[in-house]
Structures are given as C-alpha cells and as structure tokens.
Write an enzyme that holds these catalytic residues in place. Structure first.
Site, PDB file in Angstrom:
ATOM      1  N   HIS A 108       1.909  28.582  27.253  1.00 39.38           N
ATOM      2  CA  HIS A 108       1.353  27.161  27.992  1.00 39.38           C
ATOM      3  C   HIS A 108       1.839  27.264  29.188  1.00 39.38           C
ATOM      4  CE1 HIS A 108       1.263  22.781  28.672  1.00 39.38           C
ATOM      5  NE2 HIS A 108       0.885  22.771  27.336  1.00 39.38           N
ATOM      6  N   VAL A 113     -11.938  22.080  23.211  1.00 41.43           N
ATOM      7  CA  VAL A 113     -13.138  22.097  23.926  1.00 41.43           C
ATOM      8  C   VAL A 113     -13.094  21.933  25.003  1.00 41.43           C
ATOM      9  CG1 VAL A 113     -13.875  19.643  23.391  1.00 41.43           C
ATOM     10  CG2 VAL A 113     -15.691  21.301  23.433  1.00 41.43           C
ATOM     11  N   ASP A 114     -11.784  21.086  25.636  1.00 42.71           N
ATOM     12  CA  ASP A 114     -11.786  20.510  26.924  1.00 42.71           C
ATOM     13  C   ASP A 114     -11.544  21.800  28.165  1.00 42.71           C
ATOM     14  OD1 ASP A 114      -9.461  20.534  25.827  1.00 42.71           O
ATOM     15  OD2 ASP A 114      -8.546  18.814  26.634  1.00 42.71           O
ATOM     16  N   GLU A 142       0.260  21.041  17.614  1.00 43.49           N
ATOM     17  CA  GLU A 142       0.931  22.025  18.670  1.00 43.49           C
ATOM     18  C   GLU A 142       2.536  22.426  18.195  1.00 43.49           C
ATOM     19  OE1 GLU A 142      -0.155  22.678  22.919  1.00 43.49           O
ATOM     20  OE2 GLU A 142       1.671  21.439  23.039  1.00 43.49           O
ATOM     21  N   GLU A 158      -9.649  13.433  31.423  1.00 45.51           N
ATOM     22  CA  GLU A 158     -10.104  12.083  31.604  1.00 45.51           C
ATOM     23  C   GLU A 158     -10.081  11.197  30.349  1.00 45.51           C
ATOM     24  OE1 GLU A 158     -13.707  12.101  34.754  1.00 45.51           O
ATOM     25  OE2 GLU A 158     -13.496  14.312  33.925  1.00 45.51           O
ATOM     26  N   VAL A 186     -15.691  16.168  18.597  1.00 50.57           N
ATOM     27  CA  VAL A 186     -15.681  14.897  17.713  1.00 50.57           C
ATOM     28  C   VAL A 186     -15.717  13.838  18.556  1.00 50.57           C
ATOM     29  CG1 VAL A 186     -14.671  13.639  15.771  1.00 50.57           C
ATOM     30  CG2 VAL A 186     -14.761  16.184  15.622  1.00 50.57           C
TER      31      VAL A 186
END
Ligand code: UDP
Ligand code: MN
Length: 297
Positions: free
Chosen positions: A178, A157-158, A248, A291, A67
């Site tokens: 994690h 997506v990252d 999360e 980023e 998005v």
C-alpha cells in the site's frame, strides 16, 4: 545480493523467472523474510518476462468492478490505459462487472484481447459493493473466467495505468504494498484489531499492509483467497460487525496466513498525492483523485 527462494518454488518455476535482478535496487527491500521477491523498477527484465509468458501461451485475466457512478467516472480511462500498458502483446481477457452492462464504453481492443461484461447487482452502500466483489470473484473464478485465464489480476476501477505492467508481475499469489503505508512501523498499520472480526490481527502479527486495489495470482490461489475473504466477510456480517477497511482487512488477514509469492512495490499502484519519493521511479498505475462526493452516496 541474496536470491529469493520462492522464485524457484512458485508455480512458474525455473522457466518463469521474470528475469529477476534483485541487486539492481540495493536501497529498497527486494526480498521478504519468507523469500518472496518484492519487485521494483529495474529489478526485473520485462523482455524476459514477456517472452516467458508467451512461450507458455498464458492467458491473463483482468477483473474490474464499475457499479453505480463509478462507471461513468472511471471505467473508460481505466480500460483505455490498460490497452496501452497492461500485458501488452499477451493474450488477455477483461471481466467488467457492472450493474449497467449497456453503459460499458466500447473500447478498441488489441489483438488477442477480449472484454466480457458480467452483470452484478447494485448495492446501496459503497462498502457493500466493495465487499461483494470477493464472493462474485470466487464464483467467476469457478466458472468461465477460471477456465479462460491462467493468471488473474483483480483491480479497483478508480486508477489508471501510466507505465508498462507486464508478465513480470505474475506469480502464484501476488500482493501490492500500500503506497501510504509501506514505510510505516508495523504497530501503526491499520489492520483490524477487534478480535470478534474474522479479519483481526493481534499486535505483533502482520508482515506488510497490502492494498486491496490490486491483487492477483493463479486461478487456484485466487479461488482460495476469495473464498477465505468472502467467508470472513459473511461471518462478520452475521455478527453485526464490519472490519475497519472492509474487504481489505480480510485480504490482509489472508496474506498474513498465506504468504504472497510475489510482492509489488508501491511503484505498481501509486498515489500521486503522496508527492515525490526517490525510490518511486516509474509508477505503473496511479490512483485517480478520490472524488467521493461525486461517486458515493
Ligand atoms: N466500486 C464500485 N461502485 C461503488 C463502490 C465501489 O464500482 O459504488 C468498486 C470500484 O471498482 C472501486 C472498488 O469497488 O474502485 C473499491 O471502492 P473504492 O475505490 O471507492 O474504495 P477505496 O479505494 O477508496 O478503498
Ligand atoms: Mn479504490
């Protein structure tokens, strides 16, 4: 060497063992206290898992949200890398949720693989995009995605795949350790501690800290997970509060109440910024550099 009892009580019972071999990594935890396998490189036989998935004619779903500016920045590499490494040779379907369906890059898909684009609304805060996923996934799992897929993985997506990620990762309910927190003492884990939040865990509660960038399971188990988290998020919003790590935090609450039947080692979702660690042999998914100035408002 111990056996992990959950292996034989999960939905994938005896005919889906994934070729587990816990004893292959004596230096790491390969079984949780409630008997679920924690899979690390070489604790499974990928060929056995592959054959078992094909014999059962499974279809595997992969959901991802892109998005706003996350689409240009990450989606193409995510999908390209998934074509190379994710569930190769299996029947699978991507669900890409985006506010700009026309901007989704066209990717050449392998045989038996399908990509569906699902329109969603943009949100002004990145946290809202992240949190809204639970409700959207809940609805998708109750619709076509739930009919098409047997098992689904829900990913950020990252990140990008860098190694084979196959049916060895399948189970009724799959959680990801994690990578920043897997070796931390429990009292330091960043659970939500404010008791007013539906996501709150008390001191002494919590097994591991799980990463919301990757979770998965059967359609039925994920319906329950996403319903629980979406409800918790809504209750918090009505009270004017937001858990420290958003969706999360609610995911971690869910996995405390309903234990995962398989846990993926940090090799399955690794942050290269952590640097070299002996137990991380073969990362399968790597975080992209964060980023935030480019992708967040
Ligand atoms: N996301 C998105 N657009 C946004 C914010 C988030 O598409 O503006 C999706 C994207 O899939 C992203 C995920 O939500 O990977 C979670 O957000 P992010 O990765 O920024 O959170 P973090 O991993 O830093 O906790
Ligand atoms: Mn992320």
């Amino acid at each position: 060497m111990g056996i992990c009892p959950v292996v034989t009580t999960s939905l994938l019972t005896d005919n889906f063992t994934g070729g587990l071999q816990h004893w292959a990594r004596p230096e790491v935890l390969t079984c949780t206290s409630w008997g679920a396998p924690v899979i690390w490189d070489s604790t499974f036989n990928p060929h056995v898992a592959k054959q078992e998935a094909r014999r059962q004619n499974l279809t595997i779903g992969l959901t991802v949200f892109a998005v706003g500016r996350y689409l240009e920045k990450y989606l193409e590499r995510f999908l390209d890398s998934a074509e190379r490494y994710f569930m190769v040779g299996q029947s699978m379907v991507y669900y890409v949720f985006t506010d700009r369906p026309e901007a989704v890059p066209s990717i050449t898909l392998g045989q038996g693989r399908l990509l569906r684009v699902e329109p969603v609304q943009g949100e002004s805060r990145w946290q809202d995009v992240s949190m809204a996923r639970m409700r959207t996934l809940y609805e998708a799992l109750g619709g076509r995605l739930g009919q098409e897929a047997d098992y689904v993985f829900c990913l950020d997506v990252d990140q990008r795949f860098t190694g084979n990620f196959g049916p060895e990762a399948l189970a009724d309910l799959v959680a990801q350790l994690h990578s920043w927190h897997y070796h931390w003492p429990r009292w330091l884990l960043p659970y939500e501690r404010d008791k007013r939040s539906a996501a709150a865990l008390s001191w002494g509660e919590g097994d591991f800290y799980y990463h919301a960038a990757l979770f998965g399971g059967s359609v039925a188990a994920l319906r329950k997970l996403t319903a629980h988290c979406a409800l918790g998020l809504q209750l918090d919003r009505e009270r004017g509060i937001e858990a420290v790590w958003h969706d999360e935090s609610h995911l971690n609450k869910f996995f405390w109440l309903y234990k995962p039947t398989k846990v993926l080692s940090p090799e399955f979702c690794w942050d290269p910024k952590i640097g070299w660690r002996t137990e991380i042999r073969h990362p399968r998914l790597l975080w992209e550099p964060k980023e935030y100035a480019l992708v967040r408002n």
